[in-house]
Design a protein around this motif. Structure first.
Motif, PDB file in Angstrom:
ATOM      1  N   ARG A 161      12.497  -6.433   2.109  1.00 27.81           N
ATOM      2  CA  ARG A 161      12.736  -5.827   0.795  1.00 27.81           C
ATOM      3  C   ARG A 161      12.973  -6.936  -0.231  1.00 27.81           C
ATOM      4  NH1 ARG A 161      14.940  -0.889  -0.070  1.00 27.81           N
ATOM      5  NH2 ARG A 161      16.759  -1.780  -1.107  1.00 27.81           N
ATOM      6  N   VAL A 162      12.179  -6.915  -1.303  1.00 20.84           N
ATOM      7  CA  VAL A 162      12.261  -7.930  -2.347  1.00 20.84           C
ATOM      8  C   VAL A 162      12.358  -7.244  -3.699  1.00 20.84           C
ATOM      9  CG1 VAL A 162      11.090  -9.878  -3.456  1.00 20.84           C
ATOM     10  CG2 VAL A 162      10.878  -9.550  -0.992  1.00 20.84           C
ATOM     11  N   ALA A 163      13.169  -7.810  -4.592  1.00 21.73           N
ATOM     12  CA  ALA A 163      13.236  -7.323  -5.977  1.00 21.73           C
ATOM     13  C   ALA A 163      12.875  -8.467  -6.915  1.00 21.73           C
ATOM     14  CB  ALA A 163      14.627  -6.791  -6.303  1.00 21.73           C
ATOM     15  N   ASP A 164      11.993  -8.166  -7.863  1.00 20.87           N
ATOM     16  CA  ASP A 164      11.582  -9.124  -8.895  1.00 20.87           C
ATOM     17  C   ASP A 164      12.243  -8.703 -10.194  1.00 20.87           C
ATOM     18  OD1 ASP A 164      10.263 -10.930 -10.567  1.00 20.87           O
ATOM     19  OD2 ASP A 164       8.446  -9.701 -10.680  1.00 20.87           O
ATOM     20  N   ARG A 209       0.020  -0.676 -15.070  1.00 22.65           N
ATOM     21  CA  ARG A 209      -1.449  -0.750 -15.098  1.00 22.65           C
ATOM     22  C   ARG A 209      -1.962  -1.820 -14.139  1.00 22.65           C
ATOM     23  NH1 ARG A 209      -3.479  -1.815 -20.659  1.00 22.65           N
ATOM     24  NH2 ARG A 209      -1.373  -2.435 -21.256  1.00 22.65           N
ATOM     25  N   ASN A 210      -1.236  -2.925 -14.027  1.00 22.37           N
ATOM     26  CA  ASN A 210      -1.636  -3.957 -13.071  1.00 22.37           C
ATOM     27  C   ASN A 210      -1.468  -3.491 -11.630  1.00 22.37           C
ATOM     28  OD1 ASN A 210      -2.589  -6.123 -14.710  1.00 22.37           O
ATOM     29  ND2 ASN A 210      -0.489  -6.582 -15.307  1.00 22.37           N
ATOM     30  N   VAL A 211      -0.396  -2.761 -11.353  1.00 22.64           N
ATOM     31  CA  VAL A 211      -0.194  -2.201 -10.018  1.00 22.64           C
ATOM     32  C   VAL A 211      -1.370  -1.315  -9.634  1.00 22.64           C
ATOM     33  CG1 VAL A 211       1.177  -0.534  -8.706  1.00 22.64           C
ATOM     34  CG2 VAL A 211       2.323  -2.348  -9.992  1.00 22.64           C
ATOM     35  N   GLN A 212      -1.780  -0.452 -10.571  1.00 24.55           N
ATOM     36  CA  GLN A 212      -2.875   0.482 -10.295  1.00 24.55           C
ATOM     37  C   GLN A 212      -4.198  -0.251 -10.144  1.00 24.55           C
ATOM     38  OE1 GLN A 212      -2.426   3.673  -9.652  1.00 24.55           O
ATOM     39  NE2 GLN A 212      -0.224   3.475 -10.009  1.00 24.55           N
ATOM     40  N   ARG A 213      -4.483  -1.206 -11.030  1.00 25.76           N
ATOM     41  CA  ARG A 213      -5.758  -1.922 -10.996  1.00 25.76           C
ATOM     42  C   ARG A 213      -5.923  -2.721  -9.713  1.00 25.76           C
ATOM     43  NH1 ARG A 213      -6.253  -5.998 -13.771  1.00 25.76           N
ATOM     44  NH2 ARG A 213      -8.499  -6.088 -14.102  1.00 25.76           N
ATOM     45  N   LEU A 214      -4.825  -3.352  -9.270  1.00 27.71           N
ATOM     46  CA  LEU A 214      -4.901  -4.259  -8.131  1.00 27.71           C
ATOM     47  C   LEU A 214      -4.553  -3.587  -6.803  1.00 27.71           C
ATOM     48  CD1 LEU A 214      -3.333  -7.347  -9.911  1.00 27.71           C
ATOM     49  CD2 LEU A 214      -5.722  -7.075  -9.219  1.00 27.71           C
ATOM     50  N   GLY A 215      -4.194  -2.319  -6.856  1.00 25.41           N
ATOM     51  CA  GLY A 215      -3.934  -1.578  -5.625  1.00 25.41           C
ATOM     52  C   GLY A 215      -2.704  -2.020  -4.869  1.00 25.41           C
ATOM     53  N   ALA A 216      -1.673  -2.419  -5.601  1.00 25.68           N
ATOM     54  CA  ALA A 216      -0.428  -2.873  -4.968  1.00 25.68           C
ATOM     55  C   ALA A 216       0.451  -1.657  -4.688  1.00 25.68           C
ATOM     56  CB  ALA A 216       0.288  -3.876  -5.863  1.00 25.68           C
ATOM     57  N   THR A 217       0.107  -0.923  -3.654  1.00 24.31           N
ATOM     58  CA  THR A 217       0.776   0.352  -3.376  1.00 24.31           C
ATOM     59  C   THR A 217       2.208   0.181  -2.883  1.00 24.31           C
ATOM     60  OG1 THR A 217      -0.184   0.337  -1.151  1.00 24.31           O
ATOM     61  CG2 THR A 217      -1.411   1.502  -2.861  1.00 24.31           C
ATOM     62  N   ASN A 218       2.571  -1.027  -2.475  1.00 24.88           N
ATOM     63  CA  ASN A 218       3.935  -1.268  -1.994  1.00 24.88           C
ATOM     64  C   ASN A 218       4.845  -1.833  -3.083  1.00 24.88           C
ATOM     65  OD1 ASN A 218       2.126  -3.463  -1.718  1.00 24.88           O
ATOM     66  ND2 ASN A 218       3.505  -4.553  -0.345  1.00 24.88           N
ATOM     67  N   VAL A 219       4.459  -1.666  -4.348  1.00 25.46           N
ATOM     68  CA  VAL A 219       5.299  -2.069  -5.482  1.00 25.46           C
ATOM     69  C   VAL A 219       5.808  -0.818  -6.188  1.00 25.46           C
ATOM     70  CG1 VAL A 219       5.366  -3.180  -7.739  1.00 25.46           C
ATOM     71  CG2 VAL A 219       4.121  -4.261  -5.860  1.00 25.46           C
ATOM     72  N   GLN A 220       7.105  -0.784  -6.429  1.00 26.16           N
ATOM     73  CA  GLN A 220       7.707   0.260  -7.261  1.00 26.16           C
ATOM     74  C   GLN A 220       8.267  -0.383  -8.521  1.00 26.16           C
ATOM     75  OE1 GLN A 220      10.598   2.291  -4.728  1.00 26.16           O
ATOM     76  NE2 GLN A 220       9.084   3.879  -4.301  1.00 26.16           N
ATOM     77  N   LEU A 221       8.303   0.365  -9.610  1.00 27.55           N
ATOM     78  CA  LEU A 221       8.766  -0.141 -10.895  1.00 27.55           C
ATOM     79  C   LEU A 221      10.010   0.615 -11.329  1.00 27.55           C
ATOM     80  CD1 LEU A 221       5.279  -0.258 -12.639  1.00 27.55           C
ATOM     81  CD2 LEU A 221       6.539  -2.224 -11.792  1.00 27.55           C
ATOM     82  N   LEU A 273       3.257 -11.041  -4.516  1.00 25.84           N
ATOM     83  CA  LEU A 273       3.990 -10.956  -3.252  1.00 25.84           C
ATOM     84  C   LEU A 273       3.549  -9.732  -2.448  1.00 25.84           C
ATOM     85  CD1 LEU A 273       7.612 -11.855  -4.424  1.00 25.84           C
ATOM     86  CD2 LEU A 273       6.172 -13.228  -2.911  1.00 25.84           C
ATOM     87  N   ALA A 274       3.424  -8.612  -3.123  1.00 30.67           N
ATOM     88  CA  ALA A 274       3.076  -7.365  -2.438  1.00 30.67           C
ATOM     89  C   ALA A 274       1.675  -7.422  -1.838  1.00 30.67           C
ATOM     90  CB  ALA A 274       3.179  -6.201  -3.419  1.00 30.67           C
TER      91      ALA A 274
END
Length: 287
Positions: A118-121, A157-169, A133-134
Protein backbone atom coordinates in the motif's frame (compact mmCIF):
# COMPACT_ATOMS: atom_id res chain seq x y z
CA UNK A 1 4.97 35.02 -54.33
CA UNK A 2 5.79 33.76 -50.85
CA UNK A 3 7.52 30.41 -50.51
CA UNK A 4 5.24 27.59 -49.29
CA UNK A 5 5.41 26.94 -45.56
CA UNK A 6 6.96 23.50 -45.55
CA UNK A 7 8.03 21.53 -42.51
CA UNK A 8 11.67 22.49 -43.13
CA UNK A 9 10.82 26.19 -43.46
CA UNK A 10 8.65 26.25 -40.33
CA UNK A 11 11.32 24.50 -38.26
CA UNK A 12 13.99 26.93 -39.43
CA UNK A 13 11.74 29.88 -38.65
CA UNK A 14 10.96 28.50 -35.20
CA UNK A 15 14.59 27.89 -34.32
CA UNK A 16 15.45 31.44 -35.27
CA UNK A 17 12.59 32.92 -33.24
CA UNK A 18 13.20 30.78 -30.19
CA UNK A 19 16.98 30.95 -29.99
CA UNK A 20 16.97 33.95 -27.64
CA UNK A 21 14.11 32.80 -25.41
CA UNK A 22 14.60 29.05 -25.05
CA UNK A 23 17.74 26.98 -24.37
CA UNK A 24 16.09 24.10 -26.27
CA UNK A 25 14.91 25.98 -29.35
CA UNK A 26 15.32 23.16 -31.87
CA UNK A 27 13.69 20.58 -29.60
CA UNK A 28 10.80 22.91 -28.79
CA UNK A 29 10.22 23.53 -32.49
CA UNK A 30 10.12 19.81 -33.30
CA UNK A 31 7.77 18.95 -30.44
CA UNK A 32 5.33 21.74 -31.27
CA UNK A 33 5.24 21.10 -35.01
CA UNK A 34 4.91 17.34 -34.62
CA UNK A 35 2.03 17.85 -32.21
CA UNK A 36 0.28 20.30 -34.56
CA UNK A 37 0.62 17.81 -37.41
CA UNK A 38 -0.42 14.84 -35.27
CA UNK A 39 2.72 13.01 -36.37
CA UNK A 40 5.81 11.56 -34.67
CA UNK A 41 8.96 13.69 -34.76
CA UNK A 42 10.48 11.22 -37.23
CA UNK A 43 7.94 12.49 -39.79
CA UNK A 44 9.64 15.89 -39.74
CA UNK A 45 12.92 14.35 -40.90
CA UNK A 46 11.33 12.05 -43.44
CA UNK A 47 9.05 14.63 -45.07
CA UNK A 48 10.74 18.06 -44.78
CA UNK A 49 8.92 19.20 -47.93
CA UNK A 50 5.47 18.45 -46.46
CA UNK A 51 3.17 21.50 -46.43
CA UNK A 52 0.94 21.78 -43.35
CA UNK A 53 -2.60 22.99 -43.85
CA UNK A 54 -3.37 26.65 -43.33
CA UNK A 55 -5.00 25.88 -39.98
CA UNK A 56 -1.99 23.83 -38.85
CA UNK A 57 0.45 26.57 -39.84
CA UNK A 58 -1.66 29.17 -38.03
CA UNK A 59 -1.72 27.03 -34.87
CA UNK A 60 2.04 26.56 -35.05
CA UNK A 61 2.69 30.30 -35.39
CA UNK A 62 0.38 31.01 -32.44
CA UNK A 63 2.17 28.46 -30.26
CA UNK A 64 5.50 29.84 -31.38
CA UNK A 65 4.55 33.30 -30.16
CA UNK A 66 3.41 31.93 -26.82
CA UNK A 67 6.57 29.86 -26.43
CA UNK A 68 8.67 32.95 -27.20
CA UNK A 69 6.78 34.66 -24.36
CA UNK A 70 7.75 31.82 -22.04
CA UNK A 71 4.76 29.49 -21.98
CA UNK A 72 6.08 25.95 -21.32
CA UNK A 73 5.90 23.53 -24.23
CA UNK A 74 4.00 21.03 -22.07
CA UNK A 75 1.23 23.57 -21.41
CA UNK A 76 0.93 24.25 -25.14
CA UNK A 77 0.67 20.59 -26.15
CA UNK A 78 -1.06 19.47 -22.95
CA UNK A 79 1.33 16.51 -22.78
CA UNK A 80 4.54 15.56 -20.98
CA UNK A 81 6.51 12.33 -20.93
CA UNK A 82 7.46 10.78 -17.59
CA UNK A 83 8.85 7.34 -16.74
CA UNK A 84 8.02 6.00 -20.20
CA UNK A 85 4.41 7.22 -20.20
CA UNK A 86 2.71 10.27 -21.67
CA UNK A 87 0.75 12.35 -19.15
CA UNK A 88 -1.85 15.04 -19.68
CA UNK A 89 -0.85 18.31 -18.01
CA UNK A 90 -2.53 21.65 -17.44
CA UNK A 91 -1.66 24.99 -15.81
CA UNK A 92 -3.34 23.59 -12.68
CA UNK A 93 -0.50 21.09 -12.27
CA UNK A 94 3.26 21.07 -12.15
CA UNK A 95 4.97 19.72 -15.25
CA UNK A 96 6.48 16.30 -14.45
CA UNK A 97 10.27 16.45 -14.67
CA UNK A 98 12.92 13.78 -15.26
CA UNK A 99 14.48 14.38 -11.82
CA UNK A 100 11.26 13.18 -10.17
CA UNK A 101 11.64 9.76 -11.81
CA UNK A 102 14.20 9.10 -9.06
CA UNK A 103 11.32 9.19 -6.54
CA UNK A 104 9.61 6.38 -8.45
CA UNK A 105 12.82 4.35 -8.79
CA UNK A 106 13.61 4.70 -5.08
CA UNK A 107 10.18 3.45 -4.04
CA UNK A 108 10.34 0.51 -6.43
CA UNK A 109 13.78 -0.48 -5.12
CA UNK A 110 12.78 -0.36 -1.44
CA UNK A 111 9.50 -2.29 -1.50
CA UNK A 112 8.86 -5.98 -2.26
CA UNK A 113 7.73 -6.46 -5.84
CA UNK A 114 5.27 -9.32 -5.40
CA UNK A 115 3.63 -8.41 -2.10
CA UNK A 116 0.33 -6.45 -1.83
CA UNK A 117 1.95 -3.13 -0.95
CA UNK A 118 0.00 0.00 0.00
CA UNK A 119 1.46 3.33 -1.14
CA UNK A 120 0.15 6.90 -0.86
CA UNK A 121 1.36 9.73 -3.11
CA UNK A 122 0.84 13.08 -1.37
CA UNK A 123 0.37 16.09 -3.64
CA UNK A 124 -0.04 13.97 -6.75
CA UNK A 125 -0.64 16.74 -9.32
CA UNK A 126 -0.88 15.01 -12.71
CA UNK A 127 -0.66 11.65 -10.96
CA UNK A 128 2.67 10.94 -12.66
CA UNK A 129 4.39 9.37 -9.63
CA UNK A 130 1.37 7.40 -8.41
CA UNK A 131 0.46 6.10 -11.86
CA UNK A 132 4.05 5.21 -12.73
CA UNK A 133 4.31 3.17 -9.52
CA UNK A 134 0.95 1.52 -10.15
CA UNK A 135 1.79 0.54 -13.73
CA UNK A 136 5.16 -0.86 -12.68
CA UNK A 137 3.58 -2.84 -9.81
CA UNK A 138 -0.02 -3.83 -10.75
CA UNK A 139 -0.38 -5.80 -7.51
CA UNK A 140 0.17 -2.68 -5.38
CA UNK A 141 -2.65 -0.44 -4.16
CA UNK A 142 -1.78 3.22 -4.74
CA UNK A 143 -3.70 6.16 -3.30
CA UNK A 144 -3.08 9.56 -4.91
CA UNK A 145 -4.00 12.69 -2.96
CA UNK A 146 -4.10 16.37 -3.81
CA UNK A 147 -5.78 19.41 -2.29
CA UNK A 148 -6.59 20.83 -5.73
CA UNK A 149 -9.71 19.43 -7.38
CA UNK A 150 -8.47 20.81 -10.71
CA UNK A 151 -5.28 18.76 -10.34
CA UNK A 152 -7.26 15.67 -9.35
CA UNK A 153 -9.35 16.05 -12.50
CA UNK A 154 -6.17 15.91 -14.58
CA UNK A 155 -4.91 12.93 -12.54
CA UNK A 156 -8.22 11.12 -13.06
CA UNK A 157 -7.97 11.54 -16.82
CA UNK A 158 -4.43 10.17 -16.71
CA UNK A 159 -5.57 7.18 -14.65
CA UNK A 160 -8.24 6.41 -17.25
CA UNK A 161 -5.99 6.98 -20.29
CA UNK A 162 -3.15 4.84 -18.97
CA UNK A 163 -5.30 2.11 -17.45
CA UNK A 164 -3.93 2.41 -13.93
CA UNK A 165 -6.79 0.49 -12.34
CA UNK A 166 -4.95 0.09 -9.03
CA UNK A 167 -4.86 3.87 -8.39
CA UNK A 168 -7.50 5.60 -6.29
CA UNK A 169 -7.82 9.38 -5.97
CA UNK A 170 -8.81 11.44 -2.95
CA UNK A 171 -8.88 15.14 -2.10
CA UNK A 172 -6.76 15.89 0.96
CA UNK A 173 -4.38 18.52 2.26
CA UNK A 174 -1.44 16.28 3.10
CA UNK A 175 -2.61 13.86 5.83
CA UNK A 176 -5.88 15.54 6.75
CA UNK A 177 -8.14 13.04 4.94
CA UNK A 178 -5.68 10.17 4.48
CA UNK A 179 -7.18 6.88 5.74
CA UNK A 180 -5.25 3.94 7.12
CA UNK A 181 -1.56 3.08 7.13
CA UNK A 182 0.89 2.41 4.33
CA UNK A 183 4.11 0.64 3.47
CA UNK A 184 5.36 3.86 1.86
CA UNK A 185 4.45 7.51 1.62
CA UNK A 186 5.95 9.36 -1.33
CA UNK A 187 5.81 13.05 -2.16
CA UNK A 188 7.23 15.71 -4.43
CA UNK A 189 6.10 18.63 -2.26
CA UNK A 190 6.71 22.36 -2.70
CA UNK A 191 10.30 23.06 -1.63
CA UNK A 192 11.34 26.40 -3.15
CA UNK A 193 12.02 29.33 -0.85
CA UNK A 194 9.51 32.16 -1.02
CA UNK A 195 11.13 35.02 -2.90
CA UNK A 196 13.61 32.78 -4.74
CA UNK A 197 14.74 34.63 -7.87
CA UNK A 198 14.29 31.47 -9.95
CA UNK A 199 10.53 31.80 -9.55
CA UNK A 200 10.73 34.63 -12.08
CA UNK A 201 12.63 32.56 -14.62
CA UNK A 202 11.81 29.82 -17.10
CA UNK A 203 8.79 27.51 -17.01
CA UNK A 204 8.11 27.94 -13.28
CA UNK A 205 6.74 31.43 -13.97
CA UNK A 206 3.67 29.71 -15.42
CA UNK A 207 3.28 26.88 -12.91
CA UNK A 208 0.98 27.06 -9.84
CA UNK A 209 2.88 28.92 -7.09
CA UNK A 210 1.18 26.88 -4.35
CA UNK A 211 2.87 23.76 -5.74
CA UNK A 212 6.31 25.38 -5.71
CA UNK A 213 6.96 27.41 -2.55
CA UNK A 214 6.95 26.38 1.12
CA UNK A 215 7.97 29.08 3.53
CA UNK A 216 11.11 31.19 3.99
CA UNK A 217 13.50 28.22 3.66
CA UNK A 218 11.33 26.05 1.40
CA UNK A 219 11.03 23.31 4.01
CA UNK A 220 7.67 24.03 5.69
CA UNK A 221 5.78 21.27 3.85
CA UNK A 222 8.62 18.78 4.23
CA UNK A 223 8.53 19.39 8.01
CA UNK A 224 4.77 18.78 8.02
CA UNK A 225 5.14 15.60 5.99
CA UNK A 226 7.89 14.26 8.23
CA UNK A 227 6.08 15.00 11.48
CA UNK A 228 2.76 13.56 10.29
CA UNK A 229 4.09 10.47 8.56
CA UNK A 230 4.50 8.10 11.57
CA UNK A 231 0.74 8.00 12.17
CA UNK A 232 0.20 6.75 8.63
CA UNK A 233 3.12 4.35 8.20
CA UNK A 234 3.08 0.64 8.92
CA UNK A 235 6.02 -0.72 10.95
CA UNK A 236 9.18 -0.48 8.84
CA UNK A 237 7.34 1.71 6.35
CA UNK A 238 9.18 4.31 4.28
CA UNK A 239 8.82 8.03 3.77
CA UNK A 240 10.36 9.29 0.50
CA UNK A 241 10.61 13.00 -0.26
CA UNK A 242 11.87 14.89 -3.27
CA UNK A 243 13.63 18.19 -2.48
CA UNK A 244 16.01 20.80 -3.82
CA UNK A 245 19.59 19.95 -4.73
CA UNK A 246 20.94 21.94 -1.75
CA UNK A 247 18.46 20.63 0.84
CA UNK A 248 19.70 17.08 1.36
CA UNK A 249 21.40 17.66 4.71
CA UNK A 250 18.47 19.69 6.05
CA UNK A 251 15.90 17.06 5.03
CA UNK A 252 17.98 14.25 6.53
CA UNK A 253 18.09 16.19 9.79
CA UNK A 254 14.31 16.70 9.72
CA UNK A 255 13.66 12.98 9.24
CA UNK A 256 16.10 12.02 11.99
CA UNK A 257 14.53 14.55 14.37
CA UNK A 258 11.18 12.88 13.76
CA UNK A 259 12.46 9.44 14.67
CA UNK A 260 13.22 7.92 11.27
CA UNK A 261 15.99 5.35 10.82
CA UNK A 262 18.11 4.38 7.80
CA UNK A 263 17.89 7.96 6.59
CA UNK A 264 19.67 8.43 3.28
CA UNK A 265 19.75 10.77 0.29
CA UNK A 266 19.88 9.67 -3.32
CA UNK A 267 21.31 11.71 -6.17
CA UNK A 268 19.78 12.46 -9.55
CA UNK A 269 21.51 11.89 -12.90
CA UNK A 270 23.39 15.16 -12.42
CA UNK A 271 24.87 13.91 -9.14
CA UNK A 272 22.75 16.32 -7.05
CA UNK A 273 20.85 15.47 -3.89
CA UNK A 274 17.24 14.91 -4.95
CA UNK A 275 15.36 12.33 -2.83
CA UNK A 276 15.71 11.67 0.90
CA UNK A 277 14.11 8.65 2.54
CA UNK A 278 13.75 7.19 5.99
CA UNK A 279 12.29 4.09 7.64
CA UNK A 280 9.78 4.26 10.48
CA UNK A 281 9.74 1.84 13.41
CA UNK A 282 12.43 -0.55 12.29
CA UNK A 283 16.15 -0.32 11.79
CA UNK A 284 16.43 -1.21 8.15
CA UNK A 285 19.20 -0.11 5.85
CA UNK A 286 18.40 1.75 2.66
CA UNK A 287 19.37 -0.23 -0.41
Amino acid sequence: MAAPETVALLLALAREQLQHSSPTAALDARILLAHVLGKPESFLYTWPEHEPTEAQARQFHEWLERRCAGTPVAYLTGRQGFYGHEFLVSPDTLIPRPDTELLVEAALSLLPEQEPIRVADLGTGTGAVAISLALARPQWAVLALDFSMAALDVAERNVQRLGATNVQLRQSHWYRDLPGQYHALVSNPPYIEEGDVHLQQGDVRFEPRSALTAGPDGLDDIRALASGAPEHLLPQGWLLLEHGHDQGAAVRAILQQNGFHAVATRQDLGGRDRVTLGCWGGRQHAQ
